[in-house]
Design an enzyme around this catalytic site. Structure first.
Site, PDB file in Angstrom:
ATOM      1  N   SER A 121       3.206 -29.391   5.690  1.00  0.00           N
ATOM      2  CA  SER A 121       2.028 -28.942   6.431  1.00  0.00           C
ATOM      3  C   SER A 121       1.726 -29.855   7.607  1.00  0.00           C
ATOM      4  O   SER A 121       0.975 -29.465   8.496  1.00  0.00           O
ATOM      5  CB  SER A 121       0.808 -28.820   5.524  1.00  0.00           C
ATOM      6  OG  SER A 121       0.857 -29.708   4.468  1.00  0.00           O
ATOM      7  N   HIS A 142       5.776 -22.424   6.267  1.00  0.00           N
ATOM      8  CA  HIS A 142       4.518 -22.988   5.763  1.00  0.00           C
ATOM      9  C   HIS A 142       3.674 -21.928   5.072  1.00  0.00           C
ATOM     10  O   HIS A 142       3.112 -21.042   5.724  1.00  0.00           O
ATOM     11  CB  HIS A 142       3.754 -23.616   6.943  1.00  0.00           C
ATOM     12  CG  HIS A 142       2.533 -24.365   6.520  1.00  0.00           C
ATOM     13  ND1 HIS A 142       1.389 -24.417   7.272  1.00  0.00           N
ATOM     14  CD2 HIS A 142       2.280 -25.104   5.411  1.00  0.00           C
ATOM     15  CE1 HIS A 142       0.482 -25.151   6.645  1.00  0.00           C
ATOM     16  NE2 HIS A 142       1.002 -25.579   5.518  1.00  0.00           N
ATOM     17  N   ASN A 192      -3.546 -24.619  10.652  1.00  0.00           N
ATOM     18  CA  ASN A 192      -4.290 -25.859  10.426  1.00  0.00           C
ATOM     19  C   ASN A 192      -4.847 -26.421  11.728  1.00  0.00           C
ATOM     20  O   ASN A 192      -5.905 -27.051  11.744  1.00  0.00           O
ATOM     21  CB  ASN A 192      -3.408 -26.913   9.742  1.00  0.00           C
ATOM     22  CG  ASN A 192      -3.310 -26.653   8.249  1.00  0.00           C
ATOM     23  OD1 ASN A 192      -4.102 -25.903   7.687  1.00  0.00           O
ATOM     24  ND2 ASN A 192      -2.333 -27.272   7.612  1.00  0.00           N
TER      25      ASN A 192
HETATM   26  N1  LIG Z   1      -1.166 -28.078  -1.747  1.00  0.00           N
HETATM   27  C1  LIG Z   1      -1.386 -27.352  -0.659  1.00  0.00           C
HETATM   28  O1  LIG Z   1      -2.451 -26.735  -0.484  1.00  0.00           O
HETATM   29  C2  LIG Z   1      -0.312 -27.234   0.380  1.00  0.00           C
HETATM   30  C3  LIG Z   1      -0.391 -26.194   1.326  1.00  0.00           C
HETATM   31  C4  LIG Z   1       0.636 -26.032   2.243  1.00  0.00           C
HETATM   32  C5  LIG Z   1       1.704 -26.902   2.252  1.00  0.00           C
HETATM   33  N2  LIG Z   1       1.750 -27.939   1.338  1.00  0.00           N
HETATM   34  C6  LIG Z   1       2.935 -28.803   1.368  1.00  0.00           C
HETATM   35  O2  LIG Z   1       3.795 -28.418   0.295  1.00  0.00           O
HETATM   36  C7  LIG Z   1       4.505 -29.557  -0.206  1.00  0.00           C
HETATM   37  C8  LIG Z   1       4.251 -29.702  -1.698  1.00  0.00           C
HETATM   38  O3  LIG Z   1       2.871 -29.825  -1.925  1.00  0.00           O
HETATM   39  P1  LIG Z   1       2.234 -29.596  -3.373  1.00  0.00           P
HETATM   40  O4  LIG Z   1       0.772 -29.537  -3.172  1.00  0.00           O
HETATM   41  O5  LIG Z   1       2.922 -28.495  -4.067  1.00  0.00           O
HETATM   42  O6  LIG Z   1       2.612 -30.984  -4.079  1.00  0.00           O
HETATM   43  P2  LIG Z   1       2.710 -31.313  -5.634  1.00  0.00           P
HETATM   44  O7  LIG Z   1       2.482 -32.765  -5.748  1.00  0.00           O
HETATM   45  O8  LIG Z   1       1.884 -30.369  -6.439  1.00  0.00           O
HETATM   46  O9  LIG Z   1       4.248 -30.992  -5.982  1.00  0.00           O
HETATM   47  C9  LIG Z   1       5.316 -31.708  -5.462  1.00  0.00           C
HETATM   48  C10 LIG Z   1       6.447 -31.642  -6.475  1.00  0.00           C
HETATM   49  O10 LIG Z   1       7.622 -32.166  -5.867  1.00  0.00           O
HETATM   50  C11 LIG Z   1       8.303 -32.966  -6.808  1.00  0.00           C
HETATM   51  N3  LIG Z   1       9.120 -33.903  -6.050  1.00  0.00           N
HETATM   52  C12 LIG Z   1       8.717 -34.983  -5.330  1.00  0.00           C
HETATM   53  N4  LIG Z   1       9.775 -35.538  -4.720  1.00  0.00           N
HETATM   54  C13 LIG Z   1      10.857 -34.802  -5.034  1.00  0.00           C
HETATM   55  C14 LIG Z   1      12.230 -34.859  -4.665  1.00  0.00           C
HETATM   56  N5  LIG Z   1      12.704 -35.800  -3.853  1.00  0.00           N
HETATM   57  N6  LIG Z   1      13.050 -33.924  -5.160  1.00  0.00           N
HETATM   58  C15 LIG Z   1      12.608 -32.950  -5.994  1.00  0.00           C
HETATM   59  N7  LIG Z   1      11.312 -32.853  -6.369  1.00  0.00           N
HETATM   60  C16 LIG Z   1      10.456 -33.758  -5.881  1.00  0.00           C
HETATM   61  C17 LIG Z   1       7.211 -33.606  -7.640  1.00  0.00           C
HETATM   62  O11 LIG Z   1       7.704 -34.006  -8.895  1.00  0.00           O
HETATM   63  C18 LIG Z   1       6.192 -32.476  -7.727  1.00  0.00           C
HETATM   64  O12 LIG Z   1       6.401 -31.674  -8.870  1.00  0.00           O
HETATM   65  C19 LIG Z   1       4.030 -30.725   0.640  1.00  0.00           C
HETATM   66  O13 LIG Z   1       4.932 -30.881   1.714  1.00  0.00           O
HETATM   67  C20 LIG Z   1       2.668 -30.279   1.144  1.00  0.00           C
HETATM   68  O14 LIG Z   1       2.296 -30.905   2.347  1.00  0.00           O
HETATM   69  C21 LIG Z   1       0.781 -28.108   0.386  1.00  0.00           C
END
Ligand SMILES: NC(=O)c1ccc[n+]([C@@H]2O[C@H](COP(=O)([O-])OP(=O)(O)OC[C@H]3O[C@@H](n4cnc5c(N)ncnc54)[C@H](O)[C@@H]3O)[C@@H](O)[C@H]2O)c1
Length: 501
Positions: A121, A142, A192
């Site tokens: 993001s 995204h 965003n």
């Molecule tokens: N949460 C939101 O509202 C949102 C919205 C849009 C985009 N994003 C983006 O999406 C991505 C994930 O966010 P999230 O909220 O799901 O995070 P999260 O912490 O819920 O999940 C991330 C997952 O990735 C795993 N992980 C970390 N490093 C890893 C690796 N090297 N290889 C494999 N697995 C790995 C972790 O174990 C975890 O289960 C981020 O880039 C975030 O910026 C999040």
């Protein structure tokens, strides 16, 4: 790429990864998921299965389809199991180094034509692709949380991304029922970035002591048709997350004043006031239930003040409201009367002095708003209690709520809405997205009552320009300088939604 079922890899089975898995499984694709934390993918599969079962219970999904979709979600023990994927979507931790090395490792595993997409993001897509041998296959994809319900995804080509990759992702996503918007690889992409107006101007207003958090939310909700005000929204997303996004977009745009984060944030973060997730933010929560703060009490009935109403296109409407409430209306701004103004972009001090009126008798009623539920009354620093309370009582007589705010150029609504429109204009000016795509994407992604360009057209581009120029001249703050997109369209009498090249 055609639209036949594909093999989709999802790396990272957290909040977003799970949603992405569900979206693709429901669309009939085979999904392979991998997470670095042992057990995370299995947990994700249980959660997604539970959500799909709920759809069966609601008759949205057939039981036989459910079985096939569960069958189609495969848990992988390592990246090599993603070898046969057509597309891999990454949703791991938001860390550039981690994403770069993942993409580098994925390239060793997948076929030459496999598309690699990142759900980042805030990171630059071109930077995520920088260590790849074939950066042309990498794009941003995204999604928004919760993925199955937020029916929009931004597709972000990096500098080296091949156009065919963008086309293939668009086809793939639109076949799931989600809309797509193509946004350029700039901070905050489209959605965003567009969200900055509501948050940053909401904070400015509170910083200036114009109104408190809850009053800003009430005005944006009840008078401007937003589902939630900025502070309710930040409590929902979490100030720990929104605070970082604010800071990052500001820094990445080279400290552009329009995106200036608030000095109120660090202390709140230090105190752990993140919002719903910590039970306390701008509001307090009992479980998931927000405790609505009490509104200020109505002033006690005072002696009736004669009312003089200044010029303005809603003068007749206001006159009618006051007459219904039994007001004594005077034709001249005489010494005994409360003086009611309806300025655009001005504060009451400036408006009263420009008109040669006594600022201690002057109040403002915001002319931008829907007046049925709530009306906004603004005072100068020296407005008498008699004038303020007299007009307050008249505005409240028909049952509408009244919000009393301190002096502010553009009240609350004009400032916030002009800022939202201006930032959308700047997004169009910078070519971050095509003008025609901005409004639909923002309506879905941010849930605004109307797209910002449409909203600007409805109010009038000239009026938005006037509000911004007036606020800029009163405050001297360059955050209010109008976008050239807005200025030129206002001068030429064109719609803000009109693309001219
Ligand atoms: N949460 C939101 O509202 C949102 C919205 C849009 C985009 N994003 C983006 O999406 C991505 C994930 O966010 P999230 O909220 O799901 O995070 P999260 O912490 O819920 O999940 C991330 C997952 O990735 C795993 N992980 C970390 N490093 C890893 C690796 N090297 N290889 C494999 N697995 C790995 C972790 O174990 C975890 O289960 C981020 O880039 C975030 O910026 C999040």
């Amino acid at each position: 790429m055609d639209t036949t079922p594909k093999i989709i890899g999802v790396v990272g089975a957290g909040v977003m990864g799970r949603g992405i898995v569900q979206l693709f499984a429901q669309a009939g694709h085979q999904v392979r998921m991998f997470d670095a934390r042992a057990g995370a993918s299995a947990e994700a599969k249980v959660i997604v299965t539970g959500l799909l079962e709920r759809l069966v219970a609601k008759n949205v999904l057939k039981a036989e389809t459910l079985a096939a979709q569960i069958e189609n979600m495969r848990i992988c023990g390592g990246l090599p199991e993603l070898a046969g994927c057509d597309v891999v979507v990454e949703a791991i931790v938001e860390d550039l180094g981690a994403k770069q090395s993942l993409f580098h490792e994925l390239e060793e595993v997948v076929a030459g034509e496999t598309i690699l997409a990142s759900n980042t993001s805030s990171l630059t897509v071109s930077a995520i692709a920088a260590l790849c041998k074939k950066p042309e296959r990498v794009a941003g994809l995204h999604f928004f949380n919760p993925v199955p319900l937020m029916k929009i995804a931004e597709i972000i080509p990096g500098i080296r991304t091949a156009p065919s990759v963008v086309d293939a992702l668009r086809l793939l996503i639109e076949a799931t029922g989600h809309k797509t918007v193509t946004a350029s690889d700039q901070p905050g992409f489209l959605i965003n970035h567009a969200g900055r107006g509501l948050y940053s101007e909401g904070f400015r207003i509170v910083e200036e002591q114009v109104a408190d958090f809850a009053a800003v939310d009430r005005i944006m909700r009840d008078c401007c048709g937003f589902r939630m005000g900025p502070f309710e929204l930040m409590d929902l997303t979490g100030l720990d997350v929104s605070g970082k996004v604010m800071q990052s977009i500001f820094e990445q745009f080279q400290q552009e004043p329009r995106y200036r984060p608030s000095s109120l944030v660090p202390a709140r973060l230090a105190a752990g006031l993140f919002g719903r997730k910590t039970g306390e933010g701008f509001y307090t929560y009992s479980g998931t239930q927000k405790i609505e703060p009490d509104e200020p009490a109505m002033p006690a009935a005072s002696e009736k003040t004669p009312i003089w109403i200044g010029e303005g296109e809603r003068r007749t409407e206001l006159l009618h409201i006051f007459q219904q409430a039994g007001a004594q209306i005077v034709a001249q701004p005489d010494a005994a009367a409360a003086l009611v103004l309806m300025p655009w972009g001005e504060d009451i001090t400036t408006a009263a002095l420009r008109l040669g009126l006594d600022a201690s008798a002057a109040v403002g009623v915001d002319p931008l708003l829907h007046w049925d539920k709530r009306r906004v009354l603004m005072t100068s620093p020296i407005t008498s209690a008699l004038a303020r309370d007299g007009v307050h009582a008249l505005l409240a007589a028909g049952g509408a709520k009244v919000e009393v705010i301190a002096d502010s150029p553009g009240f609350v609504s004009q400032r916030v809405i002009a800022m939202i429109v201006n930032i959308a204009c700047e997004i169009a000016q910078r070519g971050i997205a095509r003008a025609a795509e901005i409004d639909p994407a923002i309506r879905i992604g941010l849930g605004y009552p109307a797209g910002p360009l449409e909203l600007g057209d409805k109010i009038g581009a000239g009026r938005i320009l006037h509000i911004l120029e007036t606020i800029e001249s009163i405050t001297g703050d360059p955050r209010y300088r109008p976008s050239l997109w807005l200025r030129r369209r206002a001068m030429l009498g064109l719609s803000l939604q009109r693309e001219t090249r």
